[in-house]
Write an enzyme that holds these catalytic residues in place. Sequence first.
Site, PDB file in Angstrom:
ATOM      1  NE  ARG A  51      10.732  -5.229 -29.397  1.00 38.82           N
ATOM      2  CZ  ARG A  51       9.999  -4.354 -29.226  1.00 38.82           C
ATOM      3  NH1 ARG A  51       9.224  -4.303 -30.296  1.00 38.82           N
ATOM      4  NH2 ARG A  51      10.318  -3.715 -28.105  1.00 38.82           N
ATOM      5  CE  LYS A 148      -4.123  -6.264 -12.074  1.00 35.43           C
ATOM      6  NZ  LYS A 148      -3.557  -5.677 -11.479  1.00 35.43           N
ATOM      7  CD  GLU A 216      -0.842  -2.212  -2.852  1.00 35.63           C
ATOM      8  OE1 GLU A 216       0.080  -3.163  -3.215  1.00 35.63           O
ATOM      9  OE2 GLU A 216      -1.326  -2.333  -3.942  1.00 35.63           O
ATOM     10  CG  ASP A 235      -3.264  -1.652 -10.424  1.00 38.69           C
ATOM     11  OD1 ASP A 235      -2.975  -2.478 -10.633  1.00 38.69           O
ATOM     12  OD2 ASP A 235      -3.139  -1.352  -8.366  1.00 38.69           O
ATOM     13  CG  HIS A 240      -5.203  -8.179  -6.958  1.00 38.99           C
ATOM     14  ND1 HIS A 240      -5.433  -9.347  -7.730  1.00 38.99           N
ATOM     15  CD2 HIS A 240      -4.365  -7.219  -7.443  1.00 38.99           C
ATOM     16  CE1 HIS A 240      -4.762  -9.147  -8.683  1.00 38.99           C
ATOM     17  NE2 HIS A 240      -3.866  -7.602  -7.906  1.00 38.99           N
ATOM     18  CE  LYS A 334      -0.747   1.034  -6.543  1.00 33.13           C
ATOM     19  NZ  LYS A 334      -0.472  -0.686  -5.468  1.00 33.13           N
TER      20      LYS A 334
HETATM   21  C1  BG6 Z   1      -0.551  -6.119  -7.902  1.00 32.81           C
HETATM   22  C2  BG6 Z   1      -1.332  -4.695  -9.049  1.00 32.81           C
HETATM   23  O1  BG6 Z   1      -1.737  -6.323  -9.124  1.00 32.81           O
HETATM   24  O2  BG6 Z   1      -1.090  -6.147  -7.356  1.00 32.81           O
HETATM   25  C3  BG6 Z   1      -0.025  -3.397  -7.773  1.00 32.81           C
HETATM   26  O3  BG6 Z   1      -1.219  -4.404 -10.765  1.00 32.81           O
HETATM   27  C4  BG6 Z   1      -0.185  -4.354  -6.188  1.00 32.81           C
HETATM   28  O4  BG6 Z   1      -0.565  -1.849  -7.783  1.00 32.81           O
HETATM   29  C5  BG6 Z   1      -0.257  -5.627  -6.849  1.00 32.81           C
HETATM   30  O5  BG6 Z   1       0.217  -3.008  -5.766  1.00 32.81           O
HETATM   31  C6  BG6 Z   1      -0.143  -6.313  -5.154  1.00 32.81           C
HETATM   32  O6  BG6 Z   1       0.276  -7.117  -4.498  1.00 32.81           O
HETATM   33  P1  BG6 Z   1       0.668  -7.941  -3.440  1.00 32.81           P
HETATM   34  O7  BG6 Z   1       0.824  -9.398  -3.649  1.00 32.81           O
HETATM   35  O8  BG6 Z   1       1.734  -6.830  -3.073  1.00 32.81           O
HETATM   36  O9  BG6 Z   1      -0.596  -7.801  -2.918  1.00 32.81           O
END
Ligand code: BG6
Length: 487
Positions: A51, A148, A216, A235, A240, A334
Amino acid sequence: MVSRVIPVEPFDLIIFGGTGDLARRKILPALFRRYCAGQMPADARVIGAARSDMSRDDYRDMAAEALREFGGGRACEDGTVAGFLDRLDYVQVDARGEAGWEDLASLLGEPRIRAFYFSVSPDLFGDLAQRLTDHGLTHDQTRIVVEKPFGHDLDSAKALNTALAAHFVEEQVYRIDHYLGKETVQNLMAVRFGNVLFEPLWNSQFVDHIQITVAETVGVGGRGEYYDHAGAMRDMIQNHLMQLLCLIAMEPPAKFDPDAVRDEKLKVIRALDSVLPHHIVRGQYDAVAGDAEHQGYREAVNNPRSTTESYVALKAHISNWRWTGTPFYLRTGKRLVARSSVINVMFKKTPHSIFGLEAGGGPNILSIRLQPNEGITLAVTIKEPGPGGMRLIDVPLDMTFAEALGPEGEDPPDAYERLIMDVIRGNQTLFMRGDEVEAAWAWTDPIIAGWKARGDVPKPYDSFSIGPGDADELLRRDGRAWRGIKP
Ligand code: BG6
């Protein structure tokens, strides 16, 4: 080892949301690295669409800044940045209005491979698809790439699928789950189906259980608003971890082709039992006392009463011939003690120990490390050296990619490099099909609905810990324990 880079056909990649976070962090740096590797043909073009009112030069400046900031420079020689930036263009468009679409049409010109990357909020997918059709921008070489979150539940995912299906056939829709683009995730298939060693043992007769951990250290950062509506279940688990589970558990597809692989993954999701409430643990991280930089989850999302989880551990069962009796334990969170994604296939003990139980050793464990320090290790039992009887120890048969493969193993391509090139090549194997996403939501929705109905509140856990104690209890009850979270 020198990898073979096969250039793709000339293409136009149009990034809606071309000035956004994903474009700057991932898409542009990934394209740049493919350019450096010699995979982008001379007349390929990347067109940012958004935009903001900006010129082509402004867009190139923004991209140059993004490459500096997000490490696009690997393996590139001086001067190549300018060559890459030359391929960038920009057009101002209004996804919900008419402005800019004719400019885009005249910029695109002759039909050739055309990938429209919807790096925007999903509520714009339908509008974009409609306008692309209205302005005659699509043809049979058109591909749509979506990110996603693909919906936040089954109904919304179905609505998105329907909105896209009104304009495109499934073969044109590329739903990204970036975990599928990770080198080690693809290696998982290579290890399972490229070796004769593992497949005969890959079932409940020989595998005691499987652990999938994606830990993480980061918190929710600046994504509080999105995350507080999503939580770890939506998420991470729904996509994943579910994809990892599918690749570990699926039957061998007859061919490594998109529908053969995705059919097998879908069967796994459909064979998953509902998760019992006492087989799932939710957590929420606390602040680090006296450390203003590391807020607790609730402060980070600015919602003092939030009951959204930043951690989930669960036990899943797959009811089919191969896996009945072998639980799959999944956990992700996290602000945990280390960044570590690993799959541990825990084999059963030998049926009988000829050395006596006190000799120790075993059972075998196959560890597939996705990140960091990508590689695969098989723990095997051997004799401890020295006299004094038969004592057994476990040693790793170690295939750390950095050691086994040299520089290429040390610095594998980013997931987006692989996935974007697959879009251009028209290969959907590493993308989720619409029915797969819907099946994953159909499994996830009742879990989330159950929490809501019961007024479930996540257990607090210390930042930079291994997560809530109840997650340990989940395995302890079964006479098992999580493997440590190691960096
Ligand atoms: C994303 C999530 O899809 O994947 C995040 O929305 C997450 O919350 C991330 O931190 C993790 O990806 P990677 O590649 O760093 O393991």
